[in-house]
Design a protein around this motif. Sequence first.
Motif, mmCIF file in Angstrom:
data_model
loop_
_atom_site.group_PDB
_atom_site.id
_atom_site.type_symbol
_atom_site.label_atom_id
_atom_site.label_comp_id
_atom_site.label_asym_id
_atom_site.label_seq_id
_atom_site.Cartn_x
_atom_site.Cartn_y
_atom_site.Cartn_z
ATOM 1 N N THR A 32 0.775 1.514 6.058
ATOM 2 C CA THR A 32 0.544 1.002 5.142
ATOM 3 C C THR A 32 -0.883 2.359 5.671
ATOM 4 O OG1 THR A 32 -0.797 -0.275 4.702
ATOM 5 C CG2 THR A 32 1.289 -0.586 3.493
ATOM 6 N N ASP A 33 -2.293 2.470 4.694
ATOM 7 C CA ASP A 33 -3.453 3.050 5.478
ATOM 8 C C ASP A 33 -4.211 2.334 5.447
ATOM 9 O OD1 ASP A 33 -2.793 4.977 3.152
ATOM 10 O OD2 ASP A 33 -4.079 5.341 2.110
ATOM 11 N N ALA A 34 -3.677 0.630 4.926
ATOM 12 C CA ALA A 34 -4.804 -0.316 5.399
ATOM 13 C C ALA A 34 -4.457 -0.460 7.025
ATOM 14 C CB ALA A 34 -4.612 -1.940 5.127
ATOM 15 N N LEU A 35 -3.712 -0.290 7.921
ATOM 16 C CA LEU A 35 -3.745 -0.259 9.314
ATOM 17 C C LEU A 35 -4.251 1.283 9.609
ATOM 18 C CD1 LEU A 35 0.568 -1.235 9.057
ATOM 19 C CD2 LEU A 35 -1.519 -2.394 9.327
ATOM 20 N N ILE A 36 -5.172 2.343 9.263
ATOM 21 C CA ILE A 36 -5.089 3.067 9.571
ATOM 22 C C ILE A 36 -6.886 2.845 10.279
ATOM 23 C CG2 ILE A 36 -5.611 5.881 9.754
ATOM 24 C CD1 ILE A 36 -3.257 5.958 7.812
ATOM 25 N N PRO A 37 -7.723 2.814 11.348
ATOM 26 C CA PRO A 37 -6.509 3.018 12.234
ATOM 27 C C PRO A 37 -6.416 2.256 13.618
ATOM 28 C CG PRO A 37 -8.605 3.110 12.367
ATOM 29 C CD PRO A 37 -8.541 2.753 11.806
ATOM 30 N N SER A 75 10.273 -3.877 -11.602
ATOM 31 C CA SER A 75 9.644 -3.889 -10.528
ATOM 32 C C SER A 75 9.990 -1.772 -10.339
ATOM 33 C CB SER A 75 9.811 -4.019 -9.207
ATOM 34 O OG SER A 75 11.197 -3.502 -9.289
ATOM 35 N N TYR A 76 8.681 -1.600 -9.349
ATOM 36 C CA TYR A 76 8.612 -0.258 -9.634
ATOM 37 C C TYR A 76 8.030 0.541 -8.401
ATOM 38 C CZ TYR A 76 7.258 4.951 -9.935
ATOM 39 O OH TYR A 76 7.313 6.275 -10.303
ATOM 40 N N GLY A 77 8.240 0.432 -7.203
ATOM 41 C CA GLY A 77 8.579 1.037 -5.932
ATOM 42 C C GLY A 77 9.623 1.272 -4.729
ATOM 43 N N VAL A 78 9.550 1.897 -3.840
ATOM 44 C CA VAL A 78 10.612 2.167 -2.763
ATOM 45 C C VAL A 78 11.329 1.249 -2.173
ATOM 46 C CG1 VAL A 78 8.419 3.508 -1.323
ATOM 47 C CG2 VAL A 78 9.869 1.252 -1.321
ATOM 48 N N ASN A 79 12.468 2.158 -2.262
ATOM 49 C CA ASN A 79 13.667 1.264 -1.661
ATOM 50 C C ASN A 79 13.647 1.237 -0.384
ATOM 51 O OD1 ASN A 79 16.498 1.211 -1.334
ATOM 52 N ND2 ASN A 79 17.175 2.681 -2.255
ATOM 53 N N GLU A 80 13.299 -0.290 -0.531
ATOM 54 C CA GLU A 80 13.257 -0.921 0.514
ATOM 55 C C GLU A 80 14.549 -0.732 2.069
ATOM 56 O OE1 GLU A 80 9.810 -3.893 0.975
ATOM 57 O OE2 GLU A 80 11.599 -4.474 -0.470
ATOM 58 N N ARG A 81 15.411 -1.537 1.008
ATOM 59 C CA ARG A 81 16.860 -1.274 1.932
ATOM 60 C C ARG A 81 16.993 0.506 3.060
ATOM 61 N NH1 ARG A 81 20.381 -4.254 -2.797
ATOM 62 N NH2 ARG A 81 18.291 -2.872 -3.774
ATOM 63 N N ALA A 88 6.577 4.436 6.185
ATOM 64 C CA ALA A 88 5.200 4.307 5.148
ATOM 65 C C ALA A 88 5.845 3.535 3.852
ATOM 66 C CB ALA A 88 4.190 5.577 4.391
ATOM 67 N N SER A 89 5.216 2.644 3.782
ATOM 68 C CA SER A 89 5.572 1.688 2.377
ATOM 69 C C SER A 89 5.421 1.621 0.427
ATOM 70 C CB SER A 89 4.930 0.352 2.660
ATOM 71 O OG SER A 89 3.716 0.292 1.974
ATOM 72 N N GLU A 129 7.182 -6.345 8.435
ATOM 73 C CA GLU A 129 6.124 -6.298 7.667
ATOM 74 C C GLU A 129 4.824 -5.881 8.700
ATOM 75 O OE1 GLU A 129 9.177 -9.182 6.714
ATOM 76 O OE2 GLU A 129 7.642 -9.035 8.625
ATOM 77 N N PRO A 130 4.036 -5.193 8.274
ATOM 78 C CA PRO A 130 2.505 -4.921 8.740
ATOM 79 C C PRO A 130 2.387 -5.804 9.737
ATOM 80 C CG PRO A 130 2.398 -4.069 5.820
ATOM 81 C CD PRO A 130 3.783 -4.842 6.746
ATOM 82 N N SER A 131 2.298 -7.634 9.182
ATOM 83 C CA SER A 131 1.539 -8.681 10.036
ATOM 84 C C SER A 131 2.374 -9.010 10.900
ATOM 85 C CB SER A 131 1.324 -9.858 9.344
ATOM 86 O OG SER A 131 0.644 -9.302 7.637
#
Length: 325
Positions: A118-123, A260-266, A140-141, A96-98
């Motif tokens: 994610t965008d939150a990790l720029i810069p 849920s609506y999101g990316v296929n994490e696997r 990207a997540s 994860e980002p953390s």
Amino acid sequence: MTWWRITTALAGALLTLTLEVGTAEARPRLAFLTLSAPQEGAQLIDAFVDGLRRLGYVEGRNVDVDYRYAAGDVGRLEPLAQELTALHPDVLVGSEPSAARAFKNVAPTLPIVSMALTDALIPELIASYARPGGNITGIASSVEGLTGKLVELALEVIPGAARLGFLSNPAGASMRLFAQSVDTASRGRGIAVLTEEVATRSELAAAFDRFGKQGVRAVIVPANGLYRVHRAQIGQLAAAAHLPTISTDRQYVEAGMLASYGVNERESYRRGAGYVVRILKGAKPGDLPVEFPTRIELTINLGTAKALGLELPPSLITRADEVIE
């Protein structure tokens, strides 16, 4: 056997042993850090290991992987990251980002691959998706507009809803941006958002109690290590409060939440293994552009809908990539 044949045989055996020892010493080592608990993160880790295997790296045979699990406690990430870096890994994998941030703090020069940039990790962690720079890259997540789709999904489930709830973990590396996106998407549709900050398991029950008392009609639950660990409890609390829950994480729906609506994490974790292999072969993380998800999936728990007394639109069920009975 003549003396020279014995000598040749011994020399050959020593050469084989030397090569085997050299191979063992040269076997790359990976460090995998996740905010999840072992059971909750198993599916994604299996996908990552499968991705390595497809590229010729078999765990325990020609690559070693050390794992550490923070079990939803962000405060444990840096100590665990220190444990892992002390093992002298070649590549760090921050689930994860953390986790990626924790690795960055304790090992600012070692290569890091993250599955949820994610965008939150720029810069802070990467300069940009196209040119990460530094020592971090990965997958990207999310994709643009995804948060708005979550709000639209909530409105399909509860037409005319005037207020949505949002569960927010202030310790999450991307949580502030996610919360802002939900608020913007909701206000654009004339909907109010009640945000409840929940940083520990003990705070979950009170948050859902307040959701129920303040007229919330549905709750958006973001992907988060703490919430993933306690997703079954969140599903139970939501059911008791008669609140449908919407997330980006399919595992939440498997645990009893509504949709849920999101990316296929696997798939993201399988693809993330490709970055690791490229780095092992000499590529620099900063030169590897961040890849975006190629597949967004809608999952619906029809059993939960029935338990909540919801009549979901047939078109919504038809669009679902997976319907859990």
